[in-house]
Design a protein around this motif. Structure first.
Motif, PDB file in Angstrom:
ATOM      1  N   UNK A 124      -1.418  -2.049  11.819  1.00 16.71           N
ATOM      2  CA  UNK A 124      -1.046  -1.225  10.677  1.00 16.71           C
ATOM      3  C   UNK A 124      -2.319  -0.623  10.103  1.00 16.71           C
ATOM      4  N   UNK A 125      -2.338   0.675   9.974  1.00 13.79           N
ATOM      5  CA  UNK A 125      -3.500   1.372   9.427  1.00 13.79           C
ATOM      6  C   UNK A 125      -3.379   1.393   7.908  1.00 13.79           C
ATOM      7  N   UNK A 126      -4.050   0.458   7.242  1.00 15.36           N
ATOM      8  CA  UNK A 126      -3.944   0.343   5.800  1.00 15.36           C
ATOM      9  C   UNK A 126      -4.732   1.422   5.060  1.00 15.36           C
ATOM     10  N   UNK A 127      -5.539   2.198   5.794  1.00 15.60           N
ATOM     11  CA  UNK A 127      -6.266   3.307   5.182  1.00 15.60           C
ATOM     12  C   UNK A 127      -5.447   4.594   5.200  1.00 15.60           C
ATOM     13  N   UNK A 128      -4.361   4.577   5.926  1.00 18.98           N
ATOM     14  CA  UNK A 128      -3.482   5.738   6.067  1.00 18.98           C
ATOM     15  C   UNK A 128      -2.325   5.589   5.086  1.00 18.98           C
ATOM     16  N   UNK A 129      -2.073   6.605   4.290  1.00 20.53           N
ATOM     17  CA  UNK A 129      -1.006   6.489   3.299  1.00 20.53           C
ATOM     18  C   UNK A 129       0.358   6.289   3.940  1.00 20.53           C
TER      19      UNK A 129
END
Length: 507
Positions: free
Chosen positions: A462-467
């Motif tokens: 999961x890309x937590x930097x991507x909204x």
């Protein structure tokens, strides 16, 4: 490493197991783990799945009537997980339909998740939150509609803060009635579709981490034993909490059997965090030390459910510090489970380092042991349950491997770890273990209770930097999917693209 207090060492080892590592150094577990794995080697009704927990995956922390849990409070106070919070995390509350689609494409037959008590009953008791009720109804229906069996945990660490504020939560006998009332709502509202209920997740770890070393909420401990606690008693409170957990479990199991089980035809159990403890040598002292570790860490909760009382070693060493069960309570708790859930990550090798002055320590176990860790031992752990506890039905609720967050999607060490453990599980089943299911931890990268977003266990990144919190499959997702769909998995060389379309990557 020398351990003055084993509970502290074991908590440290748990953190080590749950923190990022980069390789498994070519370790192999016995038998099947080093050979080709085929799904069909397991019984047809053996369930394979994955899991998460409510606080770690849902997000929407203050939406639709949900109130804070003790984890929300601790996170916002900067006391856990490097100052991060799970206010948003994977946003599973809003993205659950897409996530369940991924589960189906992966080939999961079961999904283990927990219900947020403070989302369903915001004050901990009393009125049910209609939006929380609707969410879990929709979530369960979506799982079933996609052919995925829901395995529900009622409590996964996230006690409503309201109950902690009112009467100190698990330290008070009042928790038994409130937890039972909460469970009654869940059985009534969801039990027509849920067949597998787990009352408590890891009450042994809850007692030690929350009330001994104070590294988890509610951060209670003796200052000389724990970490920056302002209140608590490490020598007494863990036993009080354990006692109330056992009584609460038994009360809920009795309620389910009396009021719902005949109609709903489901099953109820308790989950424990379990190492496989084995002696470093065959010496009498080392063997005895390993047994003490099992008694204090596993037998503390499993022995009462099987035999109606704590292990004799615990009773002898703790004296009157441990609340005792009445004759009525002993009969009441004995047999109060249909299965046991096990969270297992590693083996601990134990040696005895006791001396004549051991009795001077305030702790009851651990100061007289030395331990070291290895990453395999599934079969040994299951053999222990078979030989000591009469081979009860067991579901491996958690088994997984940590890598740094945002590391390569080519997570070969995790694949090797899964191969080792599923192979060791197969050896145990072939040797007569009553293991009936296996769930990886975790389905997605989530907010990890130990270090927030610095490490990951997920099959999906999961890309937590991507909204958008984009999900991408890792190599381990492809490997597990290949296994679940009947493929031969004697190799690791499966490629994973960085394509943002998970369906395409798993095709």
């Amino acid at each position: 490493m020398r351990a003055r207090v084993l509970c502290e060492v074991l908590l440290l080892l748990a953190l080590l197991v749950l923190l990022p590592v980069t390789s498994i150094a070519s370790v192999r577990s016995p038998g099947g783990a080093g050979t080709e794995l085929i799904r069909d080697d397991f019984p047809l009704d053996f369930i394979f799945g994955s899991g998460t927990s409510a606080y770690q995956v849902e997000g929407a922390a203050a939406e639709d009537g949900r109130t804070p849990s003790v984890w929300d409070t601790g996170a916002h106070a900067g006391k856990v997980a490097n100052g991060s919070t799970a206010d948003i995390t994977c946003d599973g509350y809003h993205k659950y339909k897409d996530d369940i689609k991924l589960m189906k494409e992966l080939g999961l037959k079961g999904y283990r998740f927990s219900i947020s008590w403070s989302r369903l009953i915001p004050k901990g008791r009393g009125d049910v939150n209609p939006k929380g009720l609707q969410f879990y109804n929709d979530f369960i229906n979506e799982l079933i509609g996609n052919g995925i069996q829901p395995h529900v945990t009622l409590f996964h660490y996230d006690l409503p803060q309201a109950l902690e504020d009112e009467y100190q939560g698990w330290l008070s006998p009042k928790i038994v009635d409130d937890f039972t009332a909460y469970a009654d709502v869940c059985f009534k509202e969801f039990g027509d579709r849920v067949s597998y209920w787990t009352t408590l997740n890891e009450p042994n770890f809850l007692a030690l981490a929350g009330y001994d070393t104070g590294i988890f909420p509610p951060f209670r401990c003796s200052s000389r034993f724990g970490r920056n606690c302002s209140i608590g008693d490490s020598t007494l409170e863990p036993y009080i909490v354990g006692y109330h957990c056992i009584l609460a479990h038994a009360e809920v199991a009795t309620l389910y059997r009396r009021k719902y089980q005949v109609i709903q035809k489901g099953f109820i159990g308790l989950n424990v965090f379990v190492y496989h403890f084995t002696s470093l040598t065959n010496s009498t002292r080392d063997v005895a030390a390993a047994q003490r570790a099992y008694d204090f860490y596993t037998g503390w909760f499993v022995n009462p459910l099987v035999n109606g009382d704590y292990p004799s070693t615990m009773k002898e060493r703790t004296g009157n510090k441990m609340p005792s069960f009445s004759v009525y309570q002993s009969e009441y708790i004995k047999g109060s489970f249909d299965f046991l859930g096990v969270n297992h990550y590693a083996t601990v090798w134990v040696s005895d380092v006791s001396s004549d002055n051991s009795s001077t320590y305030e702790r009851d176990f651990g100061f007289d042991m030395s331990v070291k860790l290895t990453v395999f031992g599934m079969q040994g752990m299951l053999e222990h349950f078979k030989n000591v506890y009469g081979n009860p039905p067991i579901y491996i609720h958690e088994n997984g491997y940590s890598t740094p967050q945002n590391s390569s999607l080519e997570d070969t060490p995790r694949v090797e770890y899964l191969k080792m453990n599923i192979g060791s599980l197969l050896d145990a089943v072939r040797n007569g273990s009553n293991a009936r299911g296996y769930f990886t931890w975790s389905f997605l990268d989530v907010f990890e209770l130990n270090d927030g977003y610095q490490s990951s266990f997920g099959l999906y990144h999961v890309d937590f930097e991507d909204k958008e919190l984009t999900r991408r499959p890792k190599l381990s997702a492809r490997w597990y999917s290949h296994f679940l769909k009947g493929g031969h998995n004697n190799i690791v060389s499966v490629s994973v693209s960085n394509n943002s379309n998970p369906s395409e990557a798993l095709a």
